[in-house]
Enzyme design. Sequence first.
Site, short mmCIF file in Angstrom:
data_model
loop_
_atom_site.label_atom_id
_atom_site.label_comp_id
_atom_site.label_asym_id
_atom_site.label_seq_id
_atom_site.Cartn_x
_atom_site.Cartn_y
_atom_site.Cartn_z
CB CYS A 1 -4.47 -2.07 3.73
SG CYS A 1 -3.64 -2.41 5.32
CD GLU B 1 -2.56 1.04 2.78
OE1 GLU B 1 -2.21 0.19 3.62
OE2 GLU B 1 -3.52 1.81 2.94
CE1 TYR C 1 -8.89 0.20 12.81
CE2 TYR C 1 -7.43 -0.54 14.56
CZ TYR C 1 -8.03 -0.74 13.33
OH TYR C 1 -7.74 -1.88 12.63
CE LYS D 1 -6.97 1.36 3.52
NZ LYS D 1 -5.77 1.76 4.28
N GLY E 1 21.67 0.01 35.00
CA GLY E 1 20.30 -0.45 35.23
C GLY E 1 19.77 -1.24 34.04
N GLY F 1 23.15 7.12 28.09
CA GLY F 1 23.71 6.98 29.42
C GLY F 1 23.63 5.53 29.86
CG LEU F 2 25.91 2.45 29.00
CD1 LEU F 2 27.09 1.53 28.73
CD2 LEU F 2 24.61 1.75 28.62
CG ASP G 1 14.29 0.61 31.69
OD1 ASP G 1 13.89 -0.54 31.49
OD2 ASP G 1 13.66 1.45 32.36
CD GLU H 1 11.66 3.67 34.11
OE1 GLU H 1 12.48 3.08 34.81
OE2 GLU H 1 11.98 4.41 33.16
#
Lengths: 663, 663
Positions: B211, B80, B161, B155, B384, B380-381, B386, B499
């Site tokens: 589609c 499409e 949605y 189409k 943790g 950044g490390l 994430d 989070e």
Amino acid sequence: MKNDVSVWLTLMNAALNLGGALPAELVNQSRPFLGSRGQGFWGMGQINPAAGHVASNARQIQHHIIAAEALGLDGIVFPELSLMGYPIGDIILRYPDLVAQQLNTLSELALLTKETVALVGIVEPIANVSPTAKAPYYNSVAILHQGEIKGVVRKHLLPNYNEYYDARTFQPDTEVGIQPWQHKNTGHTVPTWDGVITGPSGAYGVGLSICYDWWFDPNTHPNQTCPIQGLLEQQPNIQLLINASASPSRSGKQATRQALFQNLAQKYQRPLLYVNQCGAIDEHSYDGASCAVAADGTLISRAPSFESALWIANPFTGVGVVAPSPEEPLASTSYFLSAPDSTLAFDATHAADLERTYHSVVQGIRDYFTKTGFQRAVLGLSGGLDSSLVAALACHALGPQNVLGVRMPSPTSSDGSLTDAEDLAQRLGMPIIDCPIAEPINVFESTRQDVHAQLSSQWPLGAPSFAGDNIQAMSRASVLRVIGNDYRALPLATSDKSELYLGYATVNGDMSGALSPLGDVLKTKVRALGAWLNAKARLKGAIEPIPEAILTKPSGAELAIDPKTGRHLTAEDALMPYELADELIWRVEAHHATPQQLQTMTLTYETRYTVAPEQKQAWLDIFFTRVERAAFKWWVAPPMIIVDGSGSLAHSDYRHPVTAKIR
Amino acid sequence: MKNDVSVWLTLMNAALNLGGALPAELVNQSRPFLGSRGQGFWGMGQINPAAGHVASNARQIQHHIIAAEALGLDGIVFPELSLMGYPIGDIILRYPDLVAQQLNTLSELALLTKETVALVGIVEPIANVSPTAKAPYYNSVAILHQGEIKGVVRKHLLPNYNEYYDARTFQPDTEVGIQPWQHKNTGHTVPTWDGVITGPSGAYGVGLSICYDWWFDPNTHPNQTCPIQGLLEQQPNIQLLINASASPSRSGKQATRQALFQNLAQKYQRPLLYVNQCGAIDEHSYDGASCAVAADGTLISRAPSFESALWIANPFTGVGVVAPSPEEPLASTSYFLSAPDSTLAFDATHAADLERTYHSVVQGIRDYFTKTGFQRAVLGLSGGLDSSLVAALACHALGPQNVLGVRMPSPTSSDGSLTDAEDLAQRLGMPIIDCPIAEPINVFESTRQDVHAQLSSQWPLGAPSFAGDNIQAMSRASVLRVIGNDYRALPLATSDKSELYLGYATVNGDMSGALSPLGDVLKTKVRALGAWLNAKARLKGAIEPIPEAILTKPSGAELAIDPKTGRHLTAEDALMPYELADELIWRVEAHHATPQQLQTMTLTYETRYTVAPEQKQAWLDIFFTRVERAAFKWWVAPPMIIVDGSGSLAHSDYRHPVTAKIR
């Protein structure tokens, strides 16, 4: 008699909108005019709803229904989705209990009605009508009368452009006219109201529509039928056309609406009653200005703009009270593909749109704070144009004692920026403090050198970057966030539309904040708005809020010194003249001009200044290159109050994939 | 013969997808199978388009058309809007010259076609069909054949949605089947192709759809007719149903699609050819997996998942090559109002969805960088969970040498966080540097004290705030932005979905960045994904990428020490157990459970742990209070790759007014 009605309407509308209870003598004086129902007196319930805040919206509706009953009005109309709030986003899909709660509240509101018909906008679950439906909702108006919900009218045309997203949550109705209210508890299969207002003084049919249903155009809505036409064919006894609307203010919208109303009234030879909401919901600032229009197309009554009101009119009498509304341009441009027109001139004075822009932004700030529950704002005062205007508008919206200005000079800031900021704060009566950022700059610059040393063996350093400028902007934003946290104040972003459009703004820096009041106001309009505020103050004999030095200095963030001249680099040095940039933005947004067309046409800018062809090409290149690269900044921009006529960078208004190419 | 076809298809699909030119001997070997047209061999042009990048999309299409002609295929299908890119946002409204450019390119592509029919998805201006139309576009597939554009299919059903916004830019078609191509230059009033593939080996009709037109459901689409039904009534000689699609990957989507295809094939007793795009556009990660399904509903051929491919199949033969696709849950939940079901258990292991999640996120990172023209990432490390997972996935997407980890310890960071981060970087083979943030913290804390002193007479200080924590997070983000500027690297945001959902992330801090790879991955899934990556490495005999210590330590930003225990405050101390939070998110997003329902039902969490009723109520209060207040953070979140089955916080997926109330 006409004069008497006119005088009474003036008094009554004034009294209703002073707040407090209606004076009993005024209600008594109303007898000669209202006497008995059926005369055509209607209330326009121009409320200021909050999205999803059913209880608060219901309180406003309740108050007006009680007043309308006391006055013996034939009916009272509230805006589209007035009980749930419009726009509602997708939250009614994720939290359907909001809708259930709304239906309970609707039943309670119905109990308040006696002889006055109340029309209340609601989210209507399709499951109440068709149990197998998988589509969730209709956008409906419920008819409340004699203690009951007597039926609904549903929206047919669902707008899905600019700030409109109706098709995400709603299905279009394909039935004409009033439908039965099939809430599980009633089981009605036909509406229990026939659409006719009857009273001792007469009877007349009313035809209800919702917002966009009045904007039918066979060329915009192929394969659809005109909702008004359908209504009148089904019910020829309709003598009054009513519309419950939620129509945001944009440049030229008021004129576009008036032209539409005149056209509809004359075409269908019937008077109109149009009820629009006021107040802001996030980026959308609604102007109210609900009105009654006579069958000949004459405007006979208009509620105030940008204010809550209960406004009474009789569309049949031909007289009424027309509240003033801000001056506006003649008409808004179409969102859809209008052809570029090189004969149109760009008006860098924006003279016809300053009053409306002022109200739109001030309301937008006020309601964002009210509806999120904050009283205080904080912003950096650089002595520049944008931050000064944001400060002035925020002071008007929130009260100067609630707006904190922070001067955050860096080593490259001029002395003038400090004294101008102080002058501004004094004129506005707002608190101001100092937080120099030399130290954070030093710390981050030292970290930066340390990174270069650590990375030298692994990553080669790229071309000279704007990191130094961004350190300043991010440090300032960090200070404002800290103050915001400690004092429960919302930081205001100060970038204007021209800067954002060209990506001349720092992410996590000056473009960050809870709200971006000027995010849809072009630089030339910001400047004109400053002069307008001063002129307005002079007319009142008050102090001019914006120091002259701020209005006349060239725009620039004072982030760096031009090594060649030893003077601050201005934004116009780095980009192009703002008068040109603003014209290009306007031609692209409002008229979809292509790079090629802009290259060939004679710009208004070129009629005012001499521009060499190579210079024009270079500026156009800068413009489109920057616009293409700026999309990632727009994505993380805070809500910005939509002001412009046809296009903005607001999330609610315009969707631009970050990874997209535009040429 | 069937076996020979099968062997040949295996070889051919392998050869086609190795890259480079097709070996001549393989083309020659194809003669027995392809021989002459009309046998039913089709190509699935599973390309990876970029939005608006017509030239780049056309190059991919061109390459496949040439191969399809060389092989003598009956036809080749592209996804499409394959020439313009899907989703395209609103940019085709603001920049209509993109569409003009696309039409020029389409004409050039048509010149490449000889006997193979090529079906290419395009944005079709309605003005080409109806000059008075104000609505701008159809979503169409152009039929290219024998050097010409022979017609279009449009189409009918426009999804609106979740991540779909079709109604903003497109009008639905109400005509059935192939329409004439009325580009100004042709003037054709009837299509010049009848939908019948004819060749020496046979003839058969094909029915094309786009589609969502295959997803018709009378309950979801009231007042609309089934597009396939309409097609077959108009043209009963259709023997093959074809669909050009752009269907993003979401949890369970693959199973949902397969169920649909089986159902359609059996219902209409015809084989199917389904072509889906791969690659990511901003938040949308498409999985490809184009396929052919026999008339009895059996899957007979499937292209690879999350990879570009030209894949050949013959839906009539019943044999083909089924490329492996990642394991997925059984089916996705409905976006619309599914009833909360307390018998469903929450699976905190996410075992069935880890492989697909991995591919979806890795592709999302890779394509965001490729399509914006960046090679390098910085993050950044913290040691943790994430940041470690984002690092591992980014290394897979971009190559470890292109991903820079920065350790930015503060005085409250633990020693373990430093050694864990170093261990991770070594395992991944990525560069790592150190930028302690004690100094910026000191500078901002000192500014903060200075603000308190200056403001004491004007604004009373509020309740103790999170300003101190936010200073740390903002300082880290500033360092990353500076590195990004200097080294042309994009900073990656590291917040996970849990989070972000609870607003436990700092604006201008850890949630800021160019892209949020885990923004739609729940914390429990992030943890499971880490273990899965390690298990995958063990199976290969490679080093486990994620240190065990990182997988087992409690989550928390190490921003503060609990004065009572002297230990770091964990996120679960401040919020609630993540296993509970994730279950609540899932029940709200996928099943629209209300606060009341959650209170009454027995949660999976409660079947595993003992929870006092007051504790449950307290956690539910924290949950909904935080969710309501977090909306302003979602608004400024960077693009996040959509992964979950039914709901996310991504801008493209979910619209939530900041000022809204949800209870």
